[in-house]
Motif scaffolding. Structure first.
Motif, mmCIF file in Angstrom:
data_model
loop_
_atom_site.group_PDB
_atom_site.id
_atom_site.type_symbol
_atom_site.label_atom_id
_atom_site.label_comp_id
_atom_site.label_asym_id
_atom_site.label_seq_id
_atom_site.Cartn_x
_atom_site.Cartn_y
_atom_site.Cartn_z
ATOM 1 N N UNK A 355 -32.655 23.558 2.142
ATOM 2 C CA UNK A 355 -32.590 23.653 3.606
ATOM 3 C C UNK A 355 -31.256 23.136 4.135
ATOM 4 N N UNK A 356 -30.683 22.165 3.430
ATOM 5 C CA UNK A 356 -29.402 21.581 3.853
ATOM 6 C C UNK A 356 -28.215 22.440 3.453
ATOM 7 N N UNK A 357 -28.475 23.517 2.684
ATOM 8 C CA UNK A 357 -27.403 24.430 2.303
ATOM 9 C C UNK A 357 -26.647 24.023 1.059
ATOM 10 N N UNK A 358 -27.316 23.328 0.132
ATOM 11 C CA UNK A 358 -26.644 22.921 -1.107
ATOM 12 C C UNK A 358 -26.147 24.152 -1.861
ATOM 13 N N UNK A 359 -24.861 24.135 -2.221
ATOM 14 C CA UNK A 359 -24.226 25.310 -2.827
ATOM 15 C C UNK A 359 -23.939 25.158 -4.311
ATOM 16 N N UNK A 360 -24.490 24.118 -4.937
ATOM 17 C CA UNK A 360 -24.329 23.966 -6.378
ATOM 18 C C UNK A 360 -23.129 23.160 -6.816
ATOM 19 N N UNK A 361 -22.347 22.664 -5.870
ATOM 20 C CA UNK A 361 -21.201 21.843 -6.266
ATOM 21 C C UNK A 361 -21.678 20.531 -6.885
ATOM 22 N N UNK A 362 -20.991 20.047 -7.913
ATOM 23 C CA UNK A 362 -21.418 18.795 -8.554
ATOM 24 C C UNK A 362 -21.268 17.596 -7.616
ATOM 25 N N UNK A 363 -22.215 16.692 -7.707
ATOM 26 C CA UNK A 363 -22.117 15.414 -7.012
ATOM 27 C C UNK A 363 -21.371 14.457 -7.933
ATOM 28 N N UNK A 364 -20.220 14.002 -7.482
ATOM 29 C CA UNK A 364 -19.356 13.139 -8.304
ATOM 30 C C UNK A 364 -19.805 11.686 -8.150
#
Length: 512
Positions: A355-364
């Motif tokens: 719902x927040x629009x997470x686009x698959x980028x890694x969380x560093x």
């Protein structure tokens, strides 16, 4: 029984007094090798909130006020407690006369004003205070007047903390980058060799207070000729060095080393400091994957603090899984926001992230192995996030690098750290102030903290704290993981040592 075998009696919220400390005065002379968790990224006590910098430089610099063994504010360079106007807006502080700086001249009010002005410009905690200050001026050679824009209850506690210290220094040494460390403390700076040691030597002209020692307050005496702070990033090496006698003190040891330290008795004394502090996870609210509050809430939902603490400390006698920032029975205990604590719900987190629009980028995720519990918790958090559908990039760096990188919003999304547990909520974490890494600035934060800080009635402040705690849980600038006790060790020959959150070595000597 583990804790029963450790000769430490705990007072207040973390300051301790070692059993036997009332014996004959320690011997004078000698040098102590003190194993720290790593290399300080610098020695400027204002520009860094890192505990390591505060631990070392509190021997060189002193504040106007400090804390006694019961965490009450007490005067240090100030002659006594300030004279406060009836409206709570004007503080008049008398400076002790005859206090020598390390360059040989007397401390004056001009040094104090210049030092505090620098602190309010550079320190995250100082910046928060600076917003409340209308004017700061010297009124004669030994008097300082500070006028506030509105009542500010945490002022004296802010001036007293060793971390991000409101250090008083010689005005001629003040610069954007300090190269001469000229303070008033019982030890003076001698030499630093990066990755080898920082050496402090006794200041023979030190002007001690007359009161009995109590926590950080009262009489300080430099009994040792030298303090050698040695960076030892490997926790196991710190343990081995303590057992072999290479180090007279070894800081923050892994809990699993308790049995080995106990077996080293009577030559080695294990030290447990209860309610030492809390680990917390800082989020980058300025840039990157977690800049949006809905994304941070999704991560919050994925995280299970109980698992993190178990991974970090193992033995449940060394940690407590609880959502309240302050222990039960203390003035600021609150269960506000507790429903959002320790969720560990990967399915709900994945839905929230979508719902927040997470686009698959890694969380560093940044963590350092120099604090082994940081690293172990980071490993578990990374797995928790993966179960919720997040990609992660765990970056393991030395502590000095982490402290440097966290100032650049482009380099990280999450980092692990910890804080001591203090009686004044505004003392920690720095993210409650202004400009600290994480850069949390919202209208809700400003509203709740303004109400909290301008209220001087302790009972009303206690109630208002719940609103601040709720705001932290709602906006997720950081996650307070839980509470922990710390393990350190000292040589039995190191006499007069008083366990504390920031270890100090005045009033401490080596048996002949």
């Amino acid at each position: 029984m583990l804790l029963g075998a450790i000769a430490t009696t705990v007072l207040g919220l973390g300051l301790s007094v070692a059993a036997g400390s009332a014996q004959a005065a320690p011997a004078r002379g000698g040098a102590a090798n003190l194993a720290m968790v790593g290399e300080p990224q610098g020695l400027d006590p204002m520009t860094s909130t890192a505990d390591l910098v505060g631990t070392i430089m509190q021997h060189v610099y002193e504040p106007l006020y400090t804390f006694d063994a019961n965490w009450k504010v007490a005067p240090m360079l100030a002659e006594g407690m300030p004279t406060v106007s009836k409206d709570g807006l004007s503080y008049t502080i008398a400076i002790r006369k005859g206090v020598k700086l390390h360059n040989g001249r007397d401390l004056t009010a001009d040094d104090v004003v210049a030092s505090l002005q620098r602190w309010m410009e550079l320190s995250p905690r100082g910046k928060a205070v600076g917003k409340e200050v209308a004017s700061l001026s010297a009124k004669g050679p030994n008097t300082v007047e500070m006028k506030l824009k509105q009542p500010y209850a945490p002022l004296l506690a802010q001036l007293a903390l060793p971390s991000g210290m409101a250090a008083i220094m010689a005005k001629e040494s003040i610069a954007p980058q300090i190269t001469q460390f000229i303070g008033t403390g019982p030890y003076k700076f001698k030499e630093r060799r990066p990755d080898q040691f920082t050496v402090l030597t006794r200041f023979d002209q030190y002007s001690a207070r007359s009161e009995a020692p109590s926590g950080y307050a009262g009489k300080r005496e430099a009994l040792l000729d030298e303090l050698r702070f040695v960076p030892v990033p490997s926790a196991n090496t710190r343990v081995e060095g303590a057992l072999s006698g290479q180090f007279q003190y070894a800081d923050l040891l892994p809990v699993e080393a308790t049995g080995r330290i106990e077996k080293g008795a009577p030559a080695v004394v294990p030290i447990v400091t209860k309610n030492f502090g809390f680990p917390y996870i800082v989020f980058n609210t300025k840039e990157g994957v977690l800049a949006s509050q809905p994304m941070r809430r999704a991560v919050q939902t994925a995280v299970g603090s109980g698992e993190l603490l178990a991974a970090g400390f193992g033995d449940n006698r060394f940690f407590v899984v609880e959502p309240n920032f302050f222990p039960k029975g203390t003035p600021y205990f609150s269960d506000a926001g507790s429903k959002l604590y320790n969720s560990r719900d990967p399915k709900a987190a994945k839905e929230e992230a979508a719902k927040a629009g997470y686009d698959g980028k890694p969380i560093r995720i940044m963590a350092s192995r120099q604090y082994e519990f940081h690293y172990n918790m980071a490993l578990v958090m990374s797995e928790q996030l993966k179960k919720a559908g997040f990609k992660t990039d765990l970056q393991v760096v030395d502590w000095a690098t982490l402290v440097q990188r966290r100032n650049d919003a482009k380099l990280w999304d999450v980092y692990f750290t910890h804080s001591g547990l203090f009686p004044e909520p505004m003392l920690s974490p720095p993210q409650l102030g202004d400009g600290a890494p994480g850069w949390w600035e919202t209208d809700s934060k400003k509203k709740t903290l303004t109400a909290f800080n301008t209220e001087v009635d302790p009972a009303k402040r206690s109630q208002l704290w719940g609103q601040v705690q709720q705001t932290v849980y709602d906006e997720v600038p950081f996650i307070e993981v839980g509470k922990f006790n710390s393990l350190s060790a000292r040589s039995a020959k190191l006499e007069g040592y008083t366990p504390a959150i920031w270890p100090f070595f005045w009033n401490t000597g080596l048996a002949k």
